[in-house]
Enzyme design. Structure first.
Site, mmCIF file in Angstrom:
data_model
loop_
_atom_site.group_PDB
_atom_site.id
_atom_site.type_symbol
_atom_site.label_atom_id
_atom_site.label_comp_id
_atom_site.label_asym_id
_atom_site.label_seq_id
_atom_site.Cartn_x
_atom_site.Cartn_y
_atom_site.Cartn_z
ATOM 1 N N PHE A 1 -20.112 -43.240 48.081
ATOM 2 C CA PHE A 1 -18.971 -43.320 48.989
ATOM 3 C C PHE A 1 -19.021 -42.081 49.892
ATOM 4 O O PHE A 1 -19.127 -40.954 49.399
ATOM 5 C CB PHE A 1 -17.671 -43.365 48.189
ATOM 6 C CG PHE A 1 -16.467 -43.605 49.041
ATOM 7 C CD1 PHE A 1 -16.137 -44.889 49.444
ATOM 8 C CD2 PHE A 1 -15.665 -42.558 49.457
ATOM 9 C CE1 PHE A 1 -15.029 -45.114 50.250
ATOM 10 C CE2 PHE A 1 -14.551 -42.776 50.260
ATOM 11 C CZ PHE A 1 -14.241 -44.061 50.649
ATOM 12 N N ASP A 36 -17.878 -40.266 39.361
ATOM 13 C CA ASP A 36 -16.783 -40.771 40.198
ATOM 14 C C ASP A 36 -16.428 -42.165 39.694
ATOM 15 O O ASP A 36 -17.223 -43.102 39.814
ATOM 16 C CB ASP A 36 -17.220 -40.799 41.663
ATOM 17 C CG ASP A 36 -16.065 -41.209 42.577
ATOM 18 O OD1 ASP A 36 -15.232 -42.031 42.139
ATOM 19 O OD2 ASP A 36 -15.993 -40.719 43.709
ATOM 20 N N TYR A 43 -5.126 -45.538 43.024
ATOM 21 C CA TYR A 43 -4.489 -46.566 43.873
ATOM 22 C C TYR A 43 -5.312 -47.837 43.982
ATOM 23 O O TYR A 43 -4.915 -48.773 44.645
ATOM 24 C CB TYR A 43 -4.171 -46.011 45.269
ATOM 25 C CG TYR A 43 -5.328 -45.357 46.006
ATOM 26 C CD1 TYR A 43 -6.330 -46.121 46.574
ATOM 27 C CD2 TYR A 43 -5.402 -43.970 46.130
ATOM 28 C CE1 TYR A 43 -7.392 -45.521 47.243
ATOM 29 C CE2 TYR A 43 -6.450 -43.362 46.791
ATOM 30 C CZ TYR A 43 -7.452 -44.146 47.349
ATOM 31 O OH TYR A 43 -8.494 -43.558 47.997
ATOM 32 N N LYS A 44 -6.473 -47.866 43.336
ATOM 33 C CA LYS A 44 -7.289 -49.078 43.365
ATOM 34 C C LYS A 44 -6.888 -49.953 42.169
ATOM 35 O O LYS A 44 -5.780 -50.470 42.156
ATOM 36 C CB LYS A 44 -8.768 -48.695 43.398
ATOM 37 C CG LYS A 44 -9.107 -48.008 44.735
ATOM 38 C CD LYS A 44 -10.497 -47.418 44.816
ATOM 39 C CE LYS A 44 -10.701 -46.786 46.202
ATOM 40 N NZ LYS A 44 -11.881 -45.920 46.274
ATOM 41 N N ARG A 104 -16.536 -57.987 50.862
ATOM 42 C CA ARG A 104 -16.319 -57.470 49.519
ATOM 43 C C ARG A 104 -15.093 -58.151 48.913
ATOM 44 O O ARG A 104 -14.032 -58.212 49.539
ATOM 45 C CB ARG A 104 -16.070 -55.966 49.644
ATOM 46 C CG ARG A 104 -16.450 -55.158 48.458
ATOM 47 C CD ARG A 104 -16.397 -53.682 48.776
ATOM 48 N NE ARG A 104 -15.080 -53.251 49.248
ATOM 49 C CZ ARG A 104 -14.579 -52.035 49.043
ATOM 50 N NH1 ARG A 104 -15.270 -51.128 48.396
ATOM 51 N NH2 ARG A 104 -13.397 -51.703 49.511
HETATM 52 C C1 LIG Z 1 -11.887 -44.850 47.207
HETATM 53 C C2 LIG Z 1 -12.893 -43.786 46.959
HETATM 54 C C3 LIG Z 1 -12.649 -42.462 47.354
HETATM 55 C C4 LIG Z 1 -11.410 -42.127 48.131
HETATM 56 O O1 LIG Z 1 -11.145 -40.780 48.189
HETATM 57 P P1 LIG Z 1 -9.721 -40.299 48.724
HETATM 58 O O2 LIG Z 1 -9.789 -38.843 48.669
HETATM 59 O O3 LIG Z 1 -8.678 -40.913 47.855
HETATM 60 O O4 LIG Z 1 -9.551 -40.813 50.120
HETATM 61 C C5 LIG Z 1 -13.607 -41.504 47.028
HETATM 62 N N1 LIG Z 1 -14.737 -41.832 46.363
HETATM 63 C C6 LIG Z 1 -14.990 -43.106 45.979
HETATM 64 C C7 LIG Z 1 -16.246 -43.445 45.252
HETATM 65 C C8 LIG Z 1 -14.084 -44.116 46.283
HETATM 66 O O5 LIG Z 1 -14.336 -45.369 45.921
#
Ligand SMILES: *Cc1c(COP(=O)(O)O)cnc(C)c1O
Length: 411
Positions: free
Chosen positions: A126, A197, A222-223, A370
């Site tokens: 990500f 992560d 939040y996911k 997705r």
């Molecule tokens: C959703 C996601 C993020 C989001 O990071 P934020 O700091 O909450 O914006 C980071 N890393 C991964 C792998 C994600 O899926």
């Protein structure tokens, strides 16, 4: 009724998690396949927010830091998230954003391996994780970020210079699930640490951070945890690293005596060293309601339904893909998270046309549709209906409508 729909009805009747759907607020006519981006509100979150705002904030005022337990929410909620990832109490806090926690975790790992300079990550991580890793490398003299093409080559690149490996448990695009046990062992054998992560696995994949001796982990709430837009993230640090934990965002919440108001920083004992400053209490309380909805639910049962939902989806969508030149890029094996990704040349307008029909998935550049499958509120019937909608959009070429090609700010 199609064969898919009648099979779905039978699967729904046998679903032990079917009753959980009523805990969530979902608009009528919507099949929500984007809980991997933003989970829907648990109904109890509204009352929780009302209570926090009107009574604790409105009447309790500043007293609520003590009386309503606001000050300890980072820890009490942290322990509850910890249970979902196999962490004993006292090793997880809910705080800040995932990006900020990546920053803290990488700095902490580098500090724990002072004779090593390399941060190793996957090119397809990500992006924010990589951007933060770049920032960490730039801020530490000698530190270096090295990227691998994929998770296989990443494992091969771990050597005696590697301080820390940063890896996404589930690939946010393909949905591929990394082998946490093997990669962690591999890194440890080379004397390196791993930061996992868990953004796309927490709440839908069985995770055992203690059993696997994971060093550090971070993730979103939040996911699949449904904590609400911008809900604070979590960070886990293995107890055996606590004594040497150091990170540069040494704010007063991470101080040994926050209310002594000393002029110098002295780190708190334990996991609170990974805190920084004042946290968004309203958001934390919405997350509390979301964690309540998971209370008493076995993650293994969620994982079993997740695999069943994604299998069922792939089984039904495969012939559609064949007919319309689309390709499932998510692994068919159990080595996947809770989403299915489909590559298609017109992925963007197809997703928009689906959203217009109430089937909400999302688009990820360059050409990926997705679809996330959250076991707590989705039925097998939803899956069958979503596949019918996908076939209909592709067969009718409804996606050609000009209004589906305009890129929104957020995709
Ligand atoms: C959703 C996601 C993020 C989001 O990071 P934020 O700091 O909450 O914006 C980071 N890393 C991964 C792998 C994600 O899926």
């Amino acid at each position: 009724m199609s064969a898919g729909a009648s099979k779905a009805v039978a699967l729904d009747l046998a679903d032990p998690l079917a009753g959980k759907r009523e805990l969530f607020e979902l608009p009528p006519g919507v099949i929500y396949l984007d809980g991997n981006s933003l989970g829907p509100p648990p109904k109890a979150a509204f009352a929780e927010l009302e209570q926090t705002a009107r009574h604790e904030w409105g009447e309790g005022l500043v007293r609520s830091w003590n009386d309503a337990g606001w000050w300890s929410l980072t820890d009490t909620l942290g322990d509850r998230v910890g249970r979902l990832i196999g962490a004993q109490a006292g090793q997880t806090v809910v705080t800040d954003s995932t990006s900020i926690n990546v920053f803290k975790a990488l700095h902490a790992a580098l500090a724990l391996r002072p004779n090593r300079q390399v941060i190793l990550a996957e090119r397809d991580s990500f992006p924010s994780d990589l951007y933060i890793a770049e920032g960490v490398a730039a801020s530490r003299p000698g530190a270096e970020l090295r990227l691998s093409a994929d998770s296989t080559t990443l494992a091969d690149m771990i050597d005696e210079r590697t301080a820390v490996v940063l890896i996404n448990h589930v690939d946010y695009r393909t949905g591929a699930l990394r082998d946490m046990a093997t990669l962690t062992r591999r890194a440890h054998r080379a004397g390196a640490l791993v930061v996992w992560d868990l953004c796309h696995s927490v709440g839908v994949v069985s995770i055992e951070v203690d059993a696997l001796d994971v060093d550090l982990a971070i993730g979103c709430t939040y996911k699949y945890l449904n904590g609400g837009p911008g809900a604070p993230a979590f960070i886990f640090a293995n107890r055996r690293h606590h004594e040497g934990l150091a990170q540069p965002l040494s704010g007063w919440w991470a101080h040994a005596a926050p209310f002594a108001m000393e002029s110098g920083y002295r780190p708190a004992a334990g996991i609170r060293r990974l805190l920084c400053g004042t946290q968004p209490i309203l958001s934390l309380r919405a997350l509390k309601a979301a964690l309540d909805a998971l209370e008493g639910v076995d993650v293994a049962a969620i994982r079993a339904k997740s695999l069943a939902l994604t299998s069922f989806f792939m089984e039904l969508v495969e012939p559609v893909c064949r007919d319309f030149d689309a390709h499932i890029i998510t692994p068919r094996s159990d080595g996947r998270g809770s989403q299915v990704a489909i590559a298609h040349e017109q992925a963007y307008p197809v997703i928009q046309a689906l959203i217009d029909r109430g089937v909400i998935g999302d688009f990820r550049a360059p050409d990926i549709m997705r679809f996330g499958f959250a076991p707590l509120y989705l039925s097998y019937r939803d899956v069958a209906d979503a596949v019918s909608a996908i076939r209909e959009v592709l067969a009718s070429e409804a996606w050609r409508d000009a209004r589906f090609s305009t890129r929104a700010l957020v995709t």
